[in-house]
Write a protein that holds these residues in place. Sequence first.
Motif, PDB file in Angstrom:
ATOM      1  N   ASP A 223       4.368  -4.112  -5.231  1.00  0.00           N
ATOM      2  CA  ASP A 223       5.196  -3.139  -5.980  1.00  0.00           C
ATOM      3  C   ASP A 223       4.380  -1.723  -5.549  1.00  0.00           C
ATOM      4  O   ASP A 223       5.157  -0.751  -5.826  1.00  0.00           O
ATOM      5  N   GLU A 224       3.061  -1.619  -5.768  1.00  0.00           N
ATOM      6  CA  GLU A 224       2.533  -0.407  -5.581  1.00  0.00           C
ATOM      7  C   GLU A 224       2.950   0.375  -4.303  1.00  0.00           C
ATOM      8  O   GLU A 224       3.248   1.449  -4.296  1.00  0.00           O
ATOM      9  N   THR A 225       2.643  -0.228  -3.094  1.00  0.00           N
ATOM     10  CA  THR A 225       2.881   0.438  -1.786  1.00  0.00           C
ATOM     11  C   THR A 225       4.393   0.285  -1.232  1.00  0.00           C
ATOM     12  O   THR A 225       4.855   0.782  -0.563  1.00  0.00           O
ATOM     13  N   GLY A 226       5.145  -0.787  -2.151  1.00  0.00           N
ATOM     14  CA  GLY A 226       6.572  -1.004  -1.660  1.00  0.00           C
ATOM     15  C   GLY A 226       6.560  -1.950  -0.116  1.00  0.00           C
ATOM     16  O   GLY A 226       7.867  -1.902   0.061  1.00  0.00           O
ATOM     17  N   GLU A 227       5.412  -2.532   0.112  1.00  0.00           N
ATOM     18  CA  GLU A 227       5.443  -3.096   1.266  1.00  0.00           C
ATOM     19  C   GLU A 227       6.059  -4.493   0.933  1.00  0.00           C
ATOM     20  O   GLU A 227       5.929  -4.933  -0.116  1.00  0.00           O
ATOM     21  N   GLN A 228       6.869  -4.945   1.879  1.00  0.00           N
ATOM     22  CA  GLN A 228       7.449  -6.099   1.576  1.00  0.00           C
ATOM     23  C   GLN A 228       7.908  -6.962   2.785  1.00  0.00           C
ATOM     24  O   GLN A 228       8.068  -6.395   3.808  1.00  0.00           O
ATOM     25  N   SER A 229       7.798  -8.271   2.835  1.00  0.00           N
ATOM     26  CA  SER A 229       8.001  -8.916   4.059  1.00  0.00           C
ATOM     27  C   SER A 229       8.342 -10.545   3.725  1.00  0.00           C
ATOM     28  O   SER A 229       7.795 -11.251   2.765  1.00  0.00           O
ATOM     29  N   PHE A 230       9.311 -11.003   4.367  1.00  0.00           N
ATOM     30  CA  PHE A 230       9.563 -12.476   4.216  1.00  0.00           C
ATOM     31  C   PHE A 230       8.543 -13.026   5.263  1.00  0.00           C
ATOM     32  O   PHE A 230       8.009 -12.409   6.375  1.00  0.00           O
TER      33      PHE A 230
END
Lengths: 300, 411, 373
Positions: A99-106
């Motif tokens: 949530d902090e960096t907004g990084e996201q990956s499936f």
Amino acid sequence: MGISRRFALKSVATAAGTALARAIAPAKADAYERVEPADDAVGMLYDTTKCIGCKSCMTACNEANNLPYDTRGESAGRWHMPFDLNEYCKNIIKLYKDDETGEQSFVKRQCMHCVDPACTTACMLGALYKAEHGIVRYNADLCVGCRYCEMACPFNIPKFEWESRAGKIVKCELCAHLVAEGKLPGCCEVCPTGAVIYGNRAELLAEAHRRIEAEPDRYVPHVYGETEAGGTQVLYLAHLDFEKLGLPDYGDRPVPQTVKTIQHGIYQGFVAPVGLYAMLAAVMMRNRRQQSEEDTKDEG
Amino acid sequence: MNYATGSRARAVGGPIFTKTVVALLLIAALAVVLIAVRFALGLGATTAMNDGYAWGLWIAFDVVTGTAFGCGGFAIALLVYIANRGQYHPLVRPALLTSALGYSIAGFSVLLDLGRPWLAWKIPFMFWHWNPHSVLLEVALCIMAYMLVLWVELSPAFLEKARDSGSATLRNFAERTLPILRKSMLWVIALGMLLPTMHQSSLGSLLLLSGPRLHPLWNTPLLPLLFLISCIAMGFGAVVLESTLSSRYFGRSAHRDMLASLGGWILPIVSLFLLIRVVDLVVRDQLGALLALDRYGTMAAVEIALFAASIVMMRSQSQRLRLGNLFRASMCLMAAGTLYRFNVYLLAFQPGEHWGYFPSLTELLITVGLVAGEVAAFIVLVRLFPILEAGSSTTKIDPSPAGIGSTSPTA
Amino acid sequence: MHNETIGEHLVRCGVSRRRFLRFCLELAVVAPAGVAWADKTRGAEMARQIAGARRPSVIWLHMQDCTGCSETLLRTSAPDLAELILHLISLDYHETLMVGSGHQAEASLHQAMSENAGEYVLVVEGSIPRKDGGVYLKIAGENGIDLLERVAANAAAVISIGSCASWGGIPSAAHNPTDAVGVSSVVRDKAVVNIPGCPANPYILLATVLQYATAGTLPLLDDLGRPLFAYDRVLHDHCPRRAHFDKGEFAGAFGDEGHRKGWCLYHLGCKGPVTHAPCSTRHFNEVVDCWPIGIGAPCYGCTEKEIAFRVPMFDTVKPESFAPAASFAPIYHETKTVSPVAAGVAGAVIGGLAGAGLATARSLDKKDEEEES
């Protein structure tokens, strides 16, 4: 105190001889023969940048394998909604989200189909075995349900049917039954974006490197599974650190190497155990002979 | 030496269903009920084991620790037959009985733990399927074989009872069997030392396959060696505890000198273990992890401290001659060995922080019940069969092996 | 007059070609597959084919029913449509729609049966009471069983419309006082097409009858005798509220926030996930959202033999398929649990053993001291 230390040390040394040899054995590189992927090894290539998390691969997997859906827990009977691989799930899409960096990956998780698998090394009767095309398959007839494979697998893949009274192991077998008919594995068949594709391992590897080369900004410049734990037949491309996706850095040392080295070093041809047995018997016989001589002396 | 076939042991006699035995059997009966529940409902519903911790209490305690407790037979055999210390012969039979019971419990626990126990017969018999790389296969075959060996080693005790019984058939059978056993016992005993050497070390090798997921404080290729050495020490410790407790329970005088000098054998073995353990940590540069105040460092430190404590308590013959002290030292040793095994199998094994395991009530009560049953069986068998030899606290042990093992078979 | 084709009849009655074409296209929507002429993709082609067919003679029997299915057939939003429907088929006998009554009515039944023997389509509405020799239903002195058997004997096709005719419906609900059964339990020597629903969607009936009229065949059926073209999938798969199901947005009670927002009605007992019906794509009376879920009422599974009037209306059902939920598994899913009782027992056992051991050691100490002194 009347007991010589020499005997104490001697007796331990005798018993420990085998184990000592085992401990030293890893130093001998030749005791372990590194397994190379077969020419016809097949696998999958999963690309996190292409996955949209639709999870159709998950339902397709259960359908292809005739596996009941996991609707326990929060799903309350509504969805196939496992939170990890389990007895009802051989293939799962997980979400990494910071949530902090907004990084996201499936990330898609299923059996990695290791080149030199820990599970097949562990399995007593070869219920888990390297089959055609290097697919790690399962033969329930030879499985006693000891779950050593679960203890061994570095990727935590084999799962046990805890809810059953006759628990078997459940894990992805790369839809070997479909592959044999010339079809695609369930997940690769339905993936709408081509995030997971099936093919020859060497070709998939080349494709993975081609993608990294073509779009270096898009990927972490590494193909996970090329060398990890001695190489796996399922390969990963990602835009985030593999560690974050639950794919730890295991180095390129095959997991079974230590054990195979030791077991081979000691049990090769069964020479060491037979030798130890002979030694034990010989010592005992010598002791007995001395004994009876002394007995005769006493009596005489 | 007459290799366990000649003995001055006598059945203790006395009532069988004493209060203690009945109490123990009640606890065991609860376990039997729970075992039925386990088979009716499956492993998931009755145990806390999960896909992260696929092995739990039954493997870590009943099998891995239980068989180490059951190494008394192995350790005493090494002492008597290899180191040629015949004076310890009175300890052989009770040690064998403890071992046989311990290993039988372990074997039974494995059947509880297996998902498909009715297929277990395939392990010894389907030899064309044997996986030569499987450490577990080696352990399974060895433990099965050793269980058999232990009961054969112990069989003279039952045959002597049969020989002295009123039944002519039994007497005939015993009289015909005992000489055969006497002739072949050497080979059986040798096997009884080879097999534990193999599988006790392999119990350490087992977790080497979990290598990448084993905490570095315990992840060493020396695991098999450490398991082997510690199991011999624990075997001696078990003999001290068992001998002290049974002499107290049956109101007999303890083999004080014998046990004290046995302690003298434990000392170098535990020291060797500690030496290897610490040197290994130093070489692998893990001292920092040991001193770290996390749960791994703490548990490793406690484990090492317990081993060290047992050494300190047993440091001299005068210390060992005090039975209370020797008993405490052995307790420390057993606790240390147990903790070491639990540490390797449950704590060091890390499928991931998100997985957890603590045994369920069912698992715990079944284990407790099995141990209770084991103790009850020990008491009953010792009362019925010639296992124990009366000890004397005043008899001085003759340091030479002569004259001890040569006693003629009791008639 | 029954020899004329549908086309001739429509011309004679002054139905415009445009109106007929529009109807054909509408029909193509409700019966997208399974009807023999559905592969004709152009409305004109479909119209030509239908127009060339002979108007099928239809005999419509009422058993234990509420006439709801007939009402639905007639309650179209456009007045001319109902009329059009009646132009397509020759409804020769229908107890509630006939002009004649009494002996006159019976005469027309007799006439239709004899004139079209072996060619007429029998449509049955309502369940048949079997108890006490079927005395609970009599028409012109004849009980339901006898009437049905007599008319069905010479029918070319038998169609049950509505859940009652299909397998008993409301009259058969526990404890089924009249031993009401569906048509197929009485007519055993003929294939019966079941068009369940309460009421049934009239377009399914029309598509079935017109397929028979144009091609002489009946549609493919599922194992409950329902035409596959209409009943091949659960309405959940095309439900307009499906997105809310997948997102986990559910109405919790009638009138609550979720209900007002049009969320999924699953928790209110919607049987959509197991109910095979075209309701979610073909609403009733050509009115958008004119079907239960469309107006906020949970589906009660009227097209399923084992659901409607069997499973309590507000009970939830186990879905037939499990599409992935919108919530995702984390990389690491926390699973730790420790039973406090087990922890207590473990502590007690370890503590007990240690305590007993130390106590033993202490008493041994005492003995040691005694002996030393």
